[in-house]
Enzyme design. Structure first.
Site, PDB file in Angstrom:
ATOM      1  CB  VAL A  15      67.225   8.050   0.293  1.00  0.00           C
ATOM      2  CG1 VAL A  15      68.647   8.603   0.424  1.00  0.00           C
ATOM      3  CG2 VAL A  15      66.238   9.018   0.938  1.00  0.00           C
ATOM      4  CE1 TYR A 135      62.282   5.560  10.201  1.00  0.00           C
ATOM      5  CE2 TYR A 135      61.989   7.919  10.504  1.00  0.00           C
ATOM      6  CZ  TYR A 135      62.528   6.866   9.806  1.00  0.00           C
ATOM      7  OH  TYR A 135      63.310   7.107   8.697  1.00  0.00           O
ATOM      8  CB  CYS A 164      63.523  18.897   5.480  1.00  0.00           C
ATOM      9  SG  CYS A 164      63.694  19.050   3.680  1.00  0.00           S
ATOM     10  NE  ARG A 209      54.612  17.879   8.739  1.00  0.00           N
ATOM     11  CZ  ARG A 209      54.034  18.374   9.820  1.00  0.00           C
ATOM     12  NH1 ARG A 209      54.149  19.668  10.106  1.00  0.00           N
ATOM     13  NH2 ARG A 209      53.329  17.594  10.624  1.00  0.00           N
TER      14      ARG A 209
END
Length: 310
Positions: A15, A135, A164, A209
């Site tokens: 990211v 997590y 997502c 997903r």
């Protein structure tokens, strides 16, 4: 005229690196210390660093991350390290008087039995998915901490964006560490170059997903950084549509040019049967992901061939 300082944690992750590549970074003076420069698990070091830097905003994208195998094998690290990182960054920003912070959440924060699409108000309404519970708990803690800070002082714009599932450039393709889509790309590519006729799918392939291109998330985060007052405390970031595991394998195989058969190993864990985000709040904010799934997989495969697969 000097640009406002943006502190980016996790700048060497997928990211973070996609954020650093985005054209909108020209609006900011971005400081993205590596873990060698700043250990985010070190409370005092983080506090001193943020006090000295005095950024205009923090984008907290750092974390101890991994796929389903890693989460199952190392639950202590996924809970303890992520709790420490989230607490240290958020509280250091708060005590230093940094009034804007974007915290990156995860859809694993949602209950395993929640109805789809997943709405932001469903968090903490049910049991978590056991395969990544540690997590998830750490991510929920960080999001709640941001909410409590705003509750005590509304001038602090501490908000959480819940993306997502992500994939894209700078992803991890090692099967022991990767998430679903990069793992599929690696498996199918290996099958092609080795002339294999079959590729194994975990489960029966019907689990669904939602996967968004990481470059698109960076676009949303930088828009939010400039527009943070207009987003709610919690906001999903996604596509609002999903695909089955079988469909992901079929699309990847078509793009790579592999025409073998798929087999199924139903003894393997698959996690939640479906994770689809509601994008109602995102749509009201006025943002949507610009990259199609097929284009995103093609770009990721080219990255795998040219830079990751060497």
């Amino acid at each position: 005229m000097s640009k406002p300082i943006l502190l980016l944690t996790g700048g060497s992750g997928m990211v973070g690196r996609n954020i650093l590549e985005h054209p909108k970074t020209e609006d900011w003076d971005i400081v993205a210390p590596s873990s060698k420069v700043l250990d985010l698990t070190d409370h005092d070091a983080v506090k001193i660093f943020i006090q000295r830097l005095s950024p205009k905003i923090i984008i907290h994208a750092a974390g101890h991350v991994g796929g389903i195998q890693a989460n199952i094998a190392n639950p202590v690290a996924f809970l303890e390290r992520n709790v420490a990182i989230g607490r240290n960054v958020i509280m250091a920003g708060y005590t230093a008087g940094v009034r804007r912070l974007l915290n990156l959440g995860s859809t694993c924060m949602y209950p395993r039995g929640a109805e789809n699409p997943l709405r932001e108000d469903m968090i903490l309404t049910g049991e978590l998915e056991p395969t990544n519970e540690g997590y998830a708990l750490a991510k929920i803690m960080a999001a709640r901490l941001c909410q409590y800070i705003r509750q005590e002082d509304p001038d602090f714009q501490y908000k959480t964006i819940i993306p997502c599932n992500l994939f894209g450039r700078h992803d991890k393709f090692d099967p022991d560490k990767s998430h679903l889509l990069p793992a599929i790309i690696h498996k199918v590519h290996q099958a092609k170059i080795h002339g294999e006729k079959e590729v194994e799918i975990w489960g029966d392939g019907t689990a669904r997903r939602e996967f968004m291109y990481a470059g698109d998330l960076s676009d949303a985060l930088l828009k939010a950084a400039a527009d943070i007052e207009k987003i709610p405390n919690l906001i999903n970031c996604g596509l609002g549509r999903d695909h089955s595991i079988n469909e992901f394998y079929a699309i990847v195989a078509d793009i790579i040019g592999w025409s073998g058969d798929f087999t199924y190993n139903i003894s393997k864990p698959i996690g939640m049967p479906r994770k689809l985000c509601s994008i109602k709040l995102q749509s009201a904010w006025g943002w949507s992901a610009p990259t199609s799934l097929r284009d995103a997989i093609s770009k990721t495969y080219q990255y795998y061939l040219n830079e990751a697969h060497k």
